[in-house]
Structure formats: structure tokens, C-alpha cells
Design a protein around this motif. Structure first.
Motif, PDB file in Angstrom:
ATOM      1  N   GLN A  46       0.853  -1.204  -0.053  1.00  0.00           N
ATOM      2  CA  GLN A  46      -0.107  -0.261   0.024  1.00  0.00           C
ATOM      3  C   GLN A  46       0.996   1.175  -0.006  1.00  0.00           C
ATOM      4  O   GLN A  46       0.602   2.341  -0.863  1.00  0.00           O
ATOM      5  N   HIS A  47       1.985   1.272   0.909  1.00  0.00           N
ATOM      6  CA  HIS A  47       2.875   2.374   0.752  1.00  0.00           C
ATOM      7  C   HIS A  47       3.575   2.536  -0.642  1.00  0.00           C
ATOM      8  O   HIS A  47       3.551   3.794  -1.078  1.00  0.00           O
ATOM      9  N   LEU A  48       3.770   1.446  -1.359  1.00  0.00           N
ATOM     10  CA  LEU A  48       4.392   1.568  -2.589  1.00  0.00           C
ATOM     11  C   LEU A  48       3.408   2.242  -3.558  1.00  0.00           C
ATOM     12  O   LEU A  48       3.587   2.969  -4.382  1.00  0.00           O
ATOM     13  N   LYS A  49       2.387   1.579  -3.374  1.00  0.00           N
ATOM     14  CA  LYS A  49       1.127   2.312  -4.286  1.00  0.00           C
ATOM     15  C   LYS A  49       0.965   3.863  -4.061  1.00  0.00           C
ATOM     16  O   LYS A  49       0.857   4.387  -5.072  1.00  0.00           O
ATOM     17  N   VAL A  50       1.027   4.214  -2.861  1.00  0.00           N
ATOM     18  CA  VAL A  50       1.026   5.521  -2.546  1.00  0.00           C
ATOM     19  C   VAL A  50       1.951   6.296  -3.411  1.00  0.00           C
ATOM     20  O   VAL A  50       1.784   7.448  -3.807  1.00  0.00           O
ATOM     21  N   LEU A  51       3.154   5.715  -2.969  1.00  0.00           N
ATOM     22  CA  LEU A  51       4.401   6.267  -3.889  1.00  0.00           C
ATOM     23  C   LEU A  51       4.245   6.530  -5.264  1.00  0.00           C
ATOM     24  O   LEU A  51       4.486   7.536  -6.058  1.00  0.00           O
ATOM     25  N   ARG A  52       3.702   5.503  -5.966  1.00  0.00           N
ATOM     26  CA  ARG A  52       3.606   5.304  -7.367  1.00  0.00           C
ATOM     27  C   ARG A  52       2.528   6.135  -7.860  1.00  0.00           C
ATOM     28  O   ARG A  52       2.897   7.050  -8.629  1.00  0.00           O
ATOM     29  N   ASP A  53       1.293   6.343  -6.966  1.00  0.00           N
ATOM     30  CA  ASP A  53       0.093   6.894  -7.476  1.00  0.00           C
ATOM     31  C   ASP A  53       0.451   8.573  -7.272  1.00  0.00           C
ATOM     32  O   ASP A  53      -0.113   9.346  -8.073  1.00  0.00           O
ATOM     33  N   ASN A  54       1.268   8.856  -6.537  1.00  0.00           N
ATOM     34  CA  ASN A  54       1.777  10.252  -6.456  1.00  0.00           C
ATOM     35  C   ASN A  54       2.862  10.771  -6.953  1.00  0.00           C
ATOM     36  O   ASN A  54       3.406  11.630  -6.731  1.00  0.00           O
ATOM     37  N   GLY A  55       3.537   9.692  -7.789  1.00  0.00           N
ATOM     38  CA  GLY A  55       4.666  10.342  -8.667  1.00  0.00           C
ATOM     39  C   GLY A  55       6.110  10.159  -8.157  1.00  0.00           C
ATOM     40  O   GLY A  55       6.814  10.779  -8.675  1.00  0.00           O
ATOM     41  N   PHE A  56       6.085   9.685  -6.708  1.00  0.00           N
ATOM     42  CA  PHE A  56       7.276   9.438  -6.144  1.00  0.00           C
ATOM     43  C   PHE A  56       8.127   8.648  -6.787  1.00  0.00           C
ATOM     44  O   PHE A  56       9.241   8.276  -6.369  1.00  0.00           O
ATOM     45  N   ALA A  57       7.581   7.136  -7.077  1.00  0.00           N
ATOM     46  CA  ALA A  57       8.261   6.230  -7.344  1.00  0.00           C
ATOM     47  C   ALA A  57       7.631   5.641  -8.782  1.00  0.00           C
ATOM     48  O   ALA A  57       6.415   5.801  -9.024  1.00  0.00           O
ATOM     49  N   SER A  58       8.458   4.900  -9.612  1.00  0.00           N
ATOM     50  CA  SER A  58       8.200   4.284 -10.763  1.00  0.00           C
ATOM     51  C   SER A  58       8.096   2.663 -10.512  1.00  0.00           C
ATOM     52  O   SER A  58       9.043   2.187  -9.522  1.00  0.00           O
ATOM     53  N   VAL A  59       7.624   1.867 -11.227  1.00  0.00           N
ATOM     54  CA  VAL A  59       7.652   0.589 -11.319  1.00  0.00           C
ATOM     55  C   VAL A  59       7.910   0.058 -12.568  1.00  0.00           C
ATOM     56  O   VAL A  59       7.164   0.578 -13.653  1.00  0.00           O
ATOM     57  N   ARG A  60       8.509  -0.959 -13.112  1.00  0.00           N
ATOM     58  CA  ARG A  60       8.568  -1.764 -14.088  1.00  0.00           C
ATOM     59  C   ARG A  60       8.756  -3.399 -13.782  1.00  0.00           C
ATOM     60  O   ARG A  60       9.481  -3.629 -12.920  1.00  0.00           O
ATOM     61  N   GLY A  73      10.723  13.706 -10.585  1.00  0.00           N
ATOM     62  CA  GLY A  73       9.708  14.760 -10.832  1.00  0.00           C
ATOM     63  C   GLY A  73       8.925  15.117  -9.377  1.00  0.00           C
ATOM     64  O   GLY A  73       8.859  16.447  -9.231  1.00  0.00           O
ATOM     65  N   ALA A  74       8.407  14.418  -8.704  1.00  0.00           N
ATOM     66  CA  ALA A  74       7.698  14.769  -7.639  1.00  0.00           C
ATOM     67  C   ALA A  74       8.800  15.410  -6.522  1.00  0.00           C
ATOM     68  O   ALA A  74       8.297  16.292  -5.805  1.00  0.00           O
ATOM     69  N   LEU A  75       9.856  14.936  -6.340  1.00  0.00           N
ATOM     70  CA  LEU A  75      10.947  15.370  -5.710  1.00  0.00           C
ATOM     71  C   LEU A  75      11.404  16.700  -5.968  1.00  0.00           C
ATOM     72  O   LEU A  75      11.934  17.432  -5.061  1.00  0.00           O
ATOM     73  N   ARG A  76      11.417  16.987  -7.063  1.00  0.00           N
ATOM     74  CA  ARG A  76      11.838  18.347  -7.872  1.00  0.00           C
ATOM     75  C   ARG A  76      10.529  19.200  -7.267  1.00  0.00           C
ATOM     76  O   ARG A  76      11.070  20.437  -6.855  1.00  0.00           O
ATOM     77  N   ASP A  77       9.314  18.861  -7.254  1.00  0.00           N
ATOM     78  CA  ASP A  77       8.229  19.828  -7.020  1.00  0.00           C
ATOM     79  C   ASP A  77       8.536  20.159  -5.371  1.00  0.00           C
ATOM     80  O   ASP A  77       8.456  21.479  -4.958  1.00  0.00           O
ATOM     81  N   VAL A  78       9.084  19.272  -4.528  1.00  0.00           N
ATOM     82  CA  VAL A  78       9.384  19.658  -3.376  1.00  0.00           C
ATOM     83  C   VAL A  78      10.520  20.528  -2.947  1.00  0.00           C
ATOM     84  O   VAL A  78      10.386  21.530  -2.116  1.00  0.00           O
ATOM     85  N   ASP A  79      11.466  20.064  -3.901  1.00  0.00           N
ATOM     86  CA  ASP A  79      12.631  21.073  -3.842  1.00  0.00           C
ATOM     87  C   ASP A  79      12.362  22.421  -4.228  1.00  0.00           C
ATOM     88  O   ASP A  79      12.775  23.162  -3.507  1.00  0.00           O
TER      89      ASP A  79
END
Length: 112
Positions: A46-60, A73-79
Motif C-alpha cells: 500500500q505504501h508503494l502504491k501511494v508512492l507510485r500513484d503520487n509520482g514519487f516512485a516508478s515501477v517496471r 519529478g515529485a521530488l523536484r516539486d518538493v525542492d
């Protein structure tokens, strides 16, 4: 969900720390998080899903495995948001860098 709502959770921050080292398979992430936080595999998912859904992580997919990575990208927004606050700590970090360099110079002089 706001970026700081996502980053406010210690489990999600830890997952991002793991991913900052490089791409990780979900099984490895689950093993570390279960050991450190004592939560179930579905909770980690669930935590991985939240990170994926909000652009903090990608999965392949990689065969049977799922490989996760940080999505910058999401981390750049925070920066960018933090930019307004850098003036509060940048001078202190600059001063620290100066003191470290001064100490290194003094140690080299004493060694010669």
C-alpha cells in the motif's frame, strides 16, 4: 494528496531512502520494511502504491519481479517549494563548509 502528506510517513520516507540507492525489487523493499517497522507485506504494498500513484516512485516489470525506482519529478516539486526556505540554512551550511576546509588546511600544515 500533498507531497508532504506522503513524505510525512516514516515508512514511505524509508522506502524512498532505499530507492535512492538504486532500483530495488519489491521483495527486497518488503523485507527491509518488515524488519524495520514490523508491518505486513500488504501494508508495504500500500505504501508503494501511494508512492507510485503520487509520482514519487516508478515501477517496471522484470520477469516475475517488480522493480521500483525513485521518480525525481515529485521530488523536484518538493525542492522547488523548499527554495523559499533555503535562506534559513544555506549560510549555516556555507559556514560549516568553510570551517571544514579550514580544519583540513590546518591538519595538512601540521602533517608537513
Amino acid at each position: 494528496m500533498h507531497a508532504f502528506d506522503i513524505l510525512g510517513d516514516p515508512v514511505r520516507r524509508r522506502i524512498l531512502e532505499l530507492l535512492a540507492r538504486g532500483e530495488q525489487c519489491s521483495g527486497d523493499i518488503v523485507a527491509v520494511i518488515q524488519r524495520e517497522f514490523g508491518i505486513s507485506q500488504p501494508a508495504v504494498s500500500q505504501h508503494l502504491k501511494v508512492l507510485r500513484d503520487n509520482g514519487f516512485a516508478s515501477v517496471r516489470p522484470d520477469g516475475q519481479r517488480r522493480l521500483y525506482a525513485v521518480n525525481g519529478g515529485a521530488l523536484r516539486d518538493v525542492d522547488e517549494w523548499l527554495e523559499a526556505f533555503r535562506r534559513f540554512w544555506t549560510p549555516h551550511l556555507d559556514a560549516l563548509g568553510t570551517e571544514i576546509a579550514r580544519g583540513k588546511r590546518q591538519r595538512r600544515r601540521k602533517a608537513t
